[in-house]
Scaffold this motif. Structure first.
Motif, PDB file in Angstrom:
ATOM      1  N   TYR A 110       0.864  -1.132  -0.155  1.00 12.16           N
ATOM      2  CA  TYR A 110       0.117   0.140   0.109  1.00 12.16           C
ATOM      3  C   TYR A 110       0.898   1.296   0.109  1.00 12.16           C
ATOM      4  CZ  TYR A 110      -2.620   3.683   1.986  1.00 12.16           C
ATOM      5  OH  TYR A 110      -3.398   4.947   2.446  1.00 12.16           O
ATOM      6  N   LEU A 111       1.963   1.472   0.765  1.00 17.29           N
ATOM      7  CA  LEU A 111       2.835   2.306   0.869  1.00 17.29           C
ATOM      8  C   LEU A 111       3.606   2.681  -0.410  1.00 17.29           C
ATOM      9  CD1 LEU A 111       4.157   2.294   4.721  1.00 17.29           C
ATOM     10  CD2 LEU A 111       2.426   3.621   3.733  1.00 17.29           C
ATOM     11  N   GLN A 112       3.914   1.553  -0.861  1.00 15.22           N
ATOM     12  CA  GLN A 112       4.701   1.696  -2.377  1.00 15.22           C
ATOM     13  C   GLN A 112       3.828   2.360  -3.375  1.00 15.22           C
ATOM     14  OE1 GLN A 112       6.197  -2.210  -2.948  1.00 15.22           O
ATOM     15  NE2 GLN A 112       8.258  -1.943  -1.842  1.00 15.22           N
ATOM     16  N   ALA A 113       2.679   1.963  -3.501  1.00 11.45           N
ATOM     17  CA  ALA A 113       1.782   2.404  -4.425  1.00 11.45           C
ATOM     18  C   ALA A 113       1.394   3.936  -4.024  1.00 11.45           C
ATOM     19  CB  ALA A 113       0.230   1.797  -4.327  1.00 11.45           C
ATOM     20  N   LYS A 114       1.221   4.242  -2.753  1.00 16.44           N
ATOM     21  CA  LYS A 114       1.084   5.524  -2.492  1.00 16.44           C
ATOM     22  C   LYS A 114       2.026   6.399  -2.756  1.00 16.44           C
ATOM     23  CE  LYS A 114      -0.523   8.609   1.353  1.00 16.44           C
ATOM     24  NZ  LYS A 114      -0.455   8.655   3.007  1.00 16.44           N
ATOM     25  N   THR A 115       3.381   6.136  -2.601  1.00 16.04           N
ATOM     26  CA  THR A 115       4.639   6.800  -2.722  1.00 16.04           C
ATOM     27  C   THR A 115       4.850   7.070  -4.320  1.00 16.04           C
ATOM     28  OG1 THR A 115       5.713   5.876  -0.715  1.00 16.04           O
ATOM     29  CG2 THR A 115       7.030   6.750  -2.413  1.00 16.04           C
ATOM     30  N   ASN A 116       4.605   5.891  -5.083  1.00 14.45           N
ATOM     31  CA  ASN A 116       4.825   6.230  -6.510  1.00 14.45           C
ATOM     32  C   ASN A 116       3.669   7.162  -6.885  1.00 14.45           C
ATOM     33  OD1 ASN A 116       5.675   5.236  -9.074  1.00 14.45           O
ATOM     34  ND2 ASN A 116       4.011   4.025  -9.452  1.00 14.45           N
ATOM     35  N   LYS A 117       2.573   7.127  -6.599  1.00 18.16           N
ATOM     36  CA  LYS A 117       1.314   7.972  -7.113  1.00 18.16           C
ATOM     37  C   LYS A 117       1.995   9.514  -6.743  1.00 18.16           C
ATOM     38  CE  LYS A 117      -2.384   8.868  -4.920  1.00 18.16           C
ATOM     39  NZ  LYS A 117      -2.242  10.465  -4.765  1.00 18.16           N
ATOM     40  N   GLU A 118       2.437   9.669  -5.431  1.00 21.05           N
ATOM     41  CA  GLU A 118       2.636  10.971  -4.967  1.00 21.05           C
ATOM     42  C   GLU A 118       3.919  11.446  -5.744  1.00 21.05           C
ATOM     43  OE1 GLU A 118       2.979  10.789  -0.864  1.00 21.05           O
ATOM     44  OE2 GLU A 118       0.843  10.788  -0.598  1.00 21.05           O
ATOM     45  N   SER A 119       4.871  10.672  -6.049  1.00 17.89           N
ATOM     46  CA  SER A 119       6.209  11.080  -6.520  1.00 17.89           C
ATOM     47  C   SER A 119       5.792  11.480  -8.052  1.00 17.89           C
ATOM     48  CB  SER A 119       7.180   9.976  -6.594  1.00 17.89           C
ATOM     49  OG  SER A 119       8.159  10.360  -7.482  1.00 17.89           O
ATOM     50  N   LEU A 120       5.141  10.843  -8.836  1.00 18.83           N
ATOM     51  CA  LEU A 120       4.678  11.383 -10.069  1.00 18.83           C
ATOM     52  C   LEU A 120       3.787  12.414  -9.957  1.00 18.83           C
ATOM     53  CD1 LEU A 120       3.477   7.531 -11.428  1.00 18.83           C
ATOM     54  CD2 LEU A 120       5.742   9.322 -12.266  1.00 18.83           C
ATOM     55  N   GLU A 121       2.760  12.768  -9.216  1.00 15.77           N
ATOM     56  CA  GLU A 121       2.071  13.987  -9.170  1.00 15.77           C
ATOM     57  C   GLU A 121       3.236  15.341  -9.071  1.00 15.77           C
ATOM     58  OE1 GLU A 121      -2.165  12.441  -7.061  1.00 15.77           O
ATOM     59  OE2 GLU A 121      -0.353  13.297  -5.690  1.00 15.77           O
ATOM     60  N   LYS A 122       4.247  15.143  -7.881  1.00 18.30           N
ATOM     61  CA  LYS A 122       5.120  16.163  -7.507  1.00 18.30           C
ATOM     62  C   LYS A 122       5.936  16.346  -8.998  1.00 18.30           C
ATOM     63  CE  LYS A 122       5.625  15.465  -2.715  1.00 18.30           C
ATOM     64  NZ  LYS A 122       6.339  15.198  -1.598  1.00 18.30           N
ATOM     65  N   GLN A 123       6.355  15.186  -9.822  1.00 19.34           N
ATOM     66  CA  GLN A 123       7.182  15.736 -11.040  1.00 19.34           C
ATOM     67  C   GLN A 123       6.386  16.369 -12.248  1.00 19.34           C
ATOM     68  OE1 GLN A 123       8.973  11.911 -12.531  1.00 19.34           O
ATOM     69  NE2 GLN A 123       9.276  11.248 -10.525  1.00 19.34           N
ATOM     70  N   ILE A 124       5.104  15.789 -12.285  1.00 15.18           N
ATOM     71  CA  ILE A 124       4.142  16.917 -12.959  1.00 15.18           C
ATOM     72  C   ILE A 124       4.034  17.955 -12.514  1.00 15.18           C
ATOM     73  CG2 ILE A 124       1.970  16.694 -13.783  1.00 15.18           C
ATOM     74  CD1 ILE A 124       1.692  13.844 -13.733  1.00 15.18           C
ATOM     75  N   GLU A 125       3.959  18.365 -11.377  1.00 15.96           N
ATOM     76  CA  GLU A 125       3.808  19.778 -10.764  1.00 15.96           C
ATOM     77  C   GLU A 125       5.027  20.342 -11.363  1.00 15.96           C
ATOM     78  OE1 GLU A 125       3.377  22.018  -6.589  1.00 15.96           O
ATOM     79  OE2 GLU A 125       3.132  19.991  -6.685  1.00 15.96           O
TER      80      GLU A 125
END
Length: 376
Positions: free
Chosen positions: A166-181
């Motif tokens: 669960y934490l890996q999936a959450k971290t991957n999603k948030e990392s991609l959101e910050k990269q797009i930002e």
């Protein structure tokens, strides 16, 4: 008595002229003429002094004395301003040369000189094709990451799977959101935007040119907020203060404006020995940056004082004098008055030593003597 005086003086003049002419050679005629003129001036002065003395001792005998014609002005208290005058130039508070924030090739210019723009409006575009592709690629990965995260969250809510998944999936999603930002911020930096509302005064950049951060692209000016900047001599550093009243004359507009000093510099320029002064200008559609203006800063005002034309104040025996009108028996005479000058501005002098109601001689004062008979 007067006739005898004139006779003796005339004999002296004629004798001098004959003696000079008989002894002179043709080459000396100019020198002789200059000498005779000096003698004539001195004799005329002596005649005036004798006439003045006669007028003092026996006013009734001055009926036949030739009076000098003059013009006079009666004095009355008035307001008088002390000021410093200098030349300055009009500047805009919002006069901005907009520059690029990122490097690249300019792909579009959206404005022209004279065009009105709003704050935040895009003025030009730098090539952002690589960044745009990276954003699209990251968005695709984010969609997958969001889908995986939602599934892991549902499983974790049902106590299925491990917390690590669960934490890996959450971290991957948030990392991609910050990269797009971050990519979106980089993409925004490829757009050259106006920081103010105003008029495009100059377009420096051209399509196809390479541009780098800090390079000028477009000048935007807001002429609704203008000021006059001038330099004042350090001699007035203790007299010019913020809030002083000022008048501004713009020769091109043939208009006089009144404003207040909004800024007084604290540093003296070591070369010019001046300090800067700024005056906020009233709103005027005809004003333009870099126009020349004549600035008068009023640092002291006398509400009621005696003022005379500065040209009538004469230097005599290291004293400042003017002539006023007095009555002596049946005659009007000129009387010398010693004055002190408090300030000279606009060809007017603020003086002490005269009173309201005094009639000062303003024409014909040259060559006057104390007590000389005059005619108004």
């Amino acid at each position: 008595m007067k006739s005898t005086i004139y006779t003796h003086l005339s004999v002296i003049v004629i004798a001098g002229m004959l003696a000079a002419c008989s002894a002179a050679t043709p080459d000396d005629k100019k020198a002789q003429l200059d000498k005779l003129k000096k003698q004539e001036t001195e004799i005329t002065k002596q005649i005036q002094q004798l006439e003045a003395e006669i007028a003092k001792t026996n006013p009734d005998s001055t009926v036949s004395v030739k009076a000098k014609e003059v013009s006079v002005t009666e004095l009355a208290p008035r307001k008088f301003d002390h000021y410093v005058q200098t030349q300055g130039s009009v500047d805009a508070e919002d006069n901005i040369l907009v520059s690029a924030k990122s490097a690249g090739v300019v792909t579009a210019v959206y404005v022209k000189e004279g065009q009105q723009v709003s704050k935040g409006q895009v003025l030009a575009q730098i090539d952002n094709s690589v960044i745009a592709r990276n954003i699209e690629a990251q968005k695709s990965q984010l969609e997958l990451a969001v889908s995986i995260f939602n599934r892991q969250k549902n499983l974790w809510d049902q106590k299925i799977g491990t917390e690590v998944q669960y934490l890996q999936a959450k971290t991957n999603k948030e990392s991609l959101e910050k990269q797009i930002e971050s990519l979106n911020e980089q993409n925004e930096m490829t757009r050259i935007k106006s920081p103010i509302s105003g008029t495009v005064d100059e377009v420096v950049v051209k399509i196809g040119e390479n541009i780098a951060p800090g390079m000028p692209a477009v000048r935007v000016v807001n002429t609704s907020n203008l000021k006059l900047i001038a330099n004042v001599s350090e001699a007035y550093v203790t007299q010019i203060k913020k809030g002083n009243t000022a008048t501004i004359d713009i020769p091109e507009l043939k208009k006089l404006m009144t404003a207040q000093v909004t800024f007084v510099g604290k540093t003296i320029d070591p070369l010019s020995r001046t300090f800067p002064v700024e005056v906020k200008l009233p709103s005027n559609a005809d004003l333009r940056p870099n126009m020349t203006g004549i600035l008068k800063v009023i640092f002291h005002s006398e509400p009621s004082t005696i003022v005379v034309p500065v040209n009538i104040v004469q230097d005599l025996n290291k004293e400042k004098i003017v002539f006023i009108v007095e009555t002596n028996g049946k005659q009007t005479i000129a009387r010398k008055k010693v004055v002190t000058i408090e300030g000279v501005y606009d060809n007017l002098a603020q003086v002490k030593g005269l009173n309201a109601g005094d009639k000062v001689v303003t024409f014909g004062y040259q060559g006057l003597n104390d007590g000389q008979v005059i005619k108004i």
